[in-house]
Design a protein around this motif. Structure first.
Motif, PDB file in Angstrom:
ATOM      1  N   MET A  46      17.284   3.860  -7.678  1.00  0.00           N
ATOM      2  CA  MET A  46      17.633   3.341  -8.975  1.00  0.00           C
ATOM      3  C   MET A  46      16.877   4.363  -9.843  1.00  0.00           C
ATOM      4  O   MET A  46      17.108   4.222 -11.164  1.00  0.00           O
ATOM      5  CB  MET A  46      16.842   1.936  -9.258  1.00  0.00           C
ATOM      6  N   HIS A  47      16.357   5.208  -9.641  1.00  0.00           N
ATOM      7  CA  HIS A  47      15.860   6.375 -10.370  1.00  0.00           C
ATOM      8  C   HIS A  47      16.541   7.611  -9.816  1.00  0.00           C
ATOM      9  O   HIS A  47      16.563   8.280  -8.794  1.00  0.00           O
ATOM     10  CB  HIS A  47      14.302   6.348 -10.116  1.00  0.00           C
ATOM     11  N   SER A  48      17.046   8.260 -10.922  1.00  0.00           N
ATOM     12  CA  SER A  48      17.803   9.758 -10.639  1.00  0.00           C
ATOM     13  C   SER A  48      16.575  10.867 -11.062  1.00  0.00           C
ATOM     14  O   SER A  48      15.739  10.940 -11.900  1.00  0.00           O
ATOM     15  CB  SER A  48      19.039   9.803 -11.633  1.00  0.00           C
ATOM     16  N   THR A  49      16.642  11.771 -10.023  1.00  0.00           N
ATOM     17  CA  THR A  49      16.009  13.100 -10.377  1.00  0.00           C
ATOM     18  C   THR A  49      16.972  14.204 -11.014  1.00  0.00           C
ATOM     19  O   THR A  49      16.574  15.257 -11.035  1.00  0.00           O
ATOM     20  CB  THR A  49      15.555  13.686  -8.922  1.00  0.00           C
ATOM     21  N   ASP A  50      18.068  13.613 -11.188  1.00  0.00           N
ATOM     22  CA  ASP A  50      19.144  14.709 -11.750  1.00  0.00           C
ATOM     23  C   ASP A  50      18.867  14.809 -13.465  1.00  0.00           C
ATOM     24  O   ASP A  50      18.810  13.841 -14.022  1.00  0.00           O
ATOM     25  CB  ASP A  50      20.614  14.080 -11.662  1.00  0.00           C
ATOM     26  N   ASP A  51      18.618  15.972 -13.862  1.00  0.00           N
ATOM     27  CA  ASP A  51      18.140  16.202 -15.088  1.00  0.00           C
ATOM     28  C   ASP A  51      19.160  15.868 -16.315  1.00  0.00           C
ATOM     29  O   ASP A  51      19.144  15.530 -17.341  1.00  0.00           O
ATOM     30  CB  ASP A  51      17.632  17.658 -15.533  1.00  0.00           C
ATOM     31  N   VAL A  54      17.281  -2.825 -13.738  1.00  0.00           N
ATOM     32  CA  VAL A  54      18.343  -1.750 -14.307  1.00  0.00           C
ATOM     33  C   VAL A  54      17.686  -0.580 -13.831  1.00  0.00           C
ATOM     34  O   VAL A  54      18.447   0.484 -13.434  1.00  0.00           O
ATOM     35  CB  VAL A  54      18.234  -1.918 -15.938  1.00  0.00           C
ATOM     36  N   LYS A  55      16.324  -0.292 -13.715  1.00  0.00           N
ATOM     37  CA  LYS A  55      15.563   1.167 -13.572  1.00  0.00           C
ATOM     38  C   LYS A  55      14.196   0.801 -12.966  1.00  0.00           C
ATOM     39  O   LYS A  55      13.465  -0.092 -13.601  1.00  0.00           O
ATOM     40  CB  LYS A  55      15.679   2.001 -14.865  1.00  0.00           C
ATOM     41  N   LEU A  56      13.860   1.540 -12.129  1.00  0.00           N
ATOM     42  CA  LEU A  56      12.398   1.476 -11.422  1.00  0.00           C
ATOM     43  C   LEU A  56      11.942   2.896 -11.394  1.00  0.00           C
ATOM     44  O   LEU A  56      12.835   3.966 -10.894  1.00  0.00           O
ATOM     45  CB  LEU A  56      12.474   0.999 -10.193  1.00  0.00           C
ATOM     46  N   VAL A  57      11.048   3.087 -11.732  1.00  0.00           N
ATOM     47  CA  VAL A  57      10.183   4.581 -11.538  1.00  0.00           C
ATOM     48  C   VAL A  57       9.047   4.346 -10.680  1.00  0.00           C
ATOM     49  O   VAL A  57       8.078   4.322 -11.341  1.00  0.00           O
ATOM     50  CB  VAL A  57      10.013   5.066 -13.036  1.00  0.00           C
ATOM     51  N   PRO A  58       9.252   4.331  -9.318  1.00  0.00           N
ATOM     52  CA  PRO A  58       8.034   4.269  -8.495  1.00  0.00           C
ATOM     53  C   PRO A  58       6.844   5.284  -8.903  1.00  0.00           C
ATOM     54  O   PRO A  58       5.620   4.814  -8.839  1.00  0.00           O
ATOM     55  CB  PRO A  58       8.303   4.557  -7.205  1.00  0.00           C
ATOM     56  N   GLU A  59       7.062   6.466  -9.334  1.00  0.00           N
ATOM     57  CA  GLU A  59       6.104   7.244  -9.693  1.00  0.00           C
ATOM     58  C   GLU A  59       5.010   7.101 -10.556  1.00  0.00           C
ATOM     59  O   GLU A  59       3.937   7.429 -10.806  1.00  0.00           O
ATOM     60  CB  GLU A  59       6.708   8.879  -9.947  1.00  0.00           C
ATOM     61  N   THR A  60       5.599   6.183 -11.723  1.00  0.00           N
ATOM     62  CA  THR A  60       4.732   5.900 -12.908  1.00  0.00           C
ATOM     63  C   THR A  60       4.618   4.415 -12.863  1.00  0.00           C
ATOM     64  O   THR A  60       3.818   3.924 -13.857  1.00  0.00           O
ATOM     65  CB  THR A  60       5.573   6.316 -13.995  1.00  0.00           C
ATOM     66  N   GLY A  61       5.387   3.563 -12.221  1.00  0.00           N
ATOM     67  CA  GLY A  61       5.272   2.144 -12.268  1.00  0.00           C
ATOM     68  C   GLY A  61       6.310   1.690 -13.299  1.00  0.00           C
ATOM     69  O   GLY A  61       6.022   0.391 -13.818  1.00  0.00           O
ATOM     70  N   GLU A  62       6.681   2.395 -14.282  1.00  0.00           N
ATOM     71  CA  GLU A  62       7.881   2.057 -15.413  1.00  0.00           C
ATOM     72  C   GLU A  62       8.931   1.408 -14.569  1.00  0.00           C
ATOM     73  O   GLU A  62       9.342   1.336 -13.701  1.00  0.00           O
ATOM     74  CB  GLU A  62       8.086   3.097 -16.053  1.00  0.00           C
ATOM     75  N   SER A  89       9.249  -1.547 -19.451  1.00  0.00           N
ATOM     76  CA  SER A  89       7.626  -1.814 -19.418  1.00  0.00           C
ATOM     77  C   SER A  89       7.210  -0.522 -18.987  1.00  0.00           C
ATOM     78  O   SER A  89       7.807   0.165 -17.885  1.00  0.00           O
ATOM     79  CB  SER A  89       7.444  -3.019 -18.400  1.00  0.00           C
ATOM     80  N   ARG A  90       5.999  -0.169 -19.344  1.00  0.00           N
ATOM     81  CA  ARG A  90       5.217   0.839 -18.882  1.00  0.00           C
ATOM     82  C   ARG A  90       4.741   0.853 -17.689  1.00  0.00           C
ATOM     83  O   ARG A  90       4.219   1.612 -17.036  1.00  0.00           O
ATOM     84  CB  ARG A  90       4.341   1.573 -20.000  1.00  0.00           C
TER      85      ARG A  90
END
Length: 138
Positions: A1-6, A30-38, A106-107
């Motif tokens: 769900m999280h893209s590393t594509d710039d 919609v979107k998950l960012v495991p690195e930050t928890g957002e 959410s952050r």
């Protein structure tokens, strides 16, 4: 769900499944960012739905897509309104009188609380990913 594509990406939200969160309240992840928890979710509440008392471990921003209501701490809202929720904010249960849809960014995590103040569950990246994975298996 999280893209590393710039270059970014598009999420076709109409294709996402509504997943149960609380009585009369569903979400789309919609979107998950495991690195930050957002995380970014869409929330849909039916009349009579209730979002339990909760505490924000980090800040959140909400855009009201549909519906009207009154949040116990942030005040009245209607479609088109923006709501800012601070890190550490404690929110009373939020009842919904009409069908309501929100987009929430959410952050970090939110902890949902039982009537006695104890932790019921934490809505974080891992929990949200678990809901998505369980829906795929069903």
């Amino acid at each position: 769900m999280h893209s590393t594509d710039d270059a970014g990406f598009t999420v076709h939200c109409a294709d996402l499944k509504w997943l149960p969160l609380a009585p009369g309240v569903e979400i789309k992840v919609v979107k998950l960012v495991p690195e930050t928890g957002e995380n970014t979710i869409m929330v849909r509440a039916q009349p009579g739905g209730l979002l339990p008392r909760h505490r924000h471990l980090d800040s959140a921003e909400i855009y009201v897509l549909k519906g009207t209501g009154a949040h116990p701490q942030t005040g009245a809202y209607a479609a088109g309104d923006y709501i800012s929720e601070a890190k550490g904010a404690l929110h009373d249960p939020l009842p919904f009188d009409c069908e309501t849809e929100l987009l929430m960014v959410s952050r970090g995590a939110s902890v949902f609380l039982a009537d006695d103040g104890s932790d019921m569950f934490t809505m974080d990246v891992a929990m949200l990913q678990g809901l998505v994975d369980a829906a795929k298996e069903a």
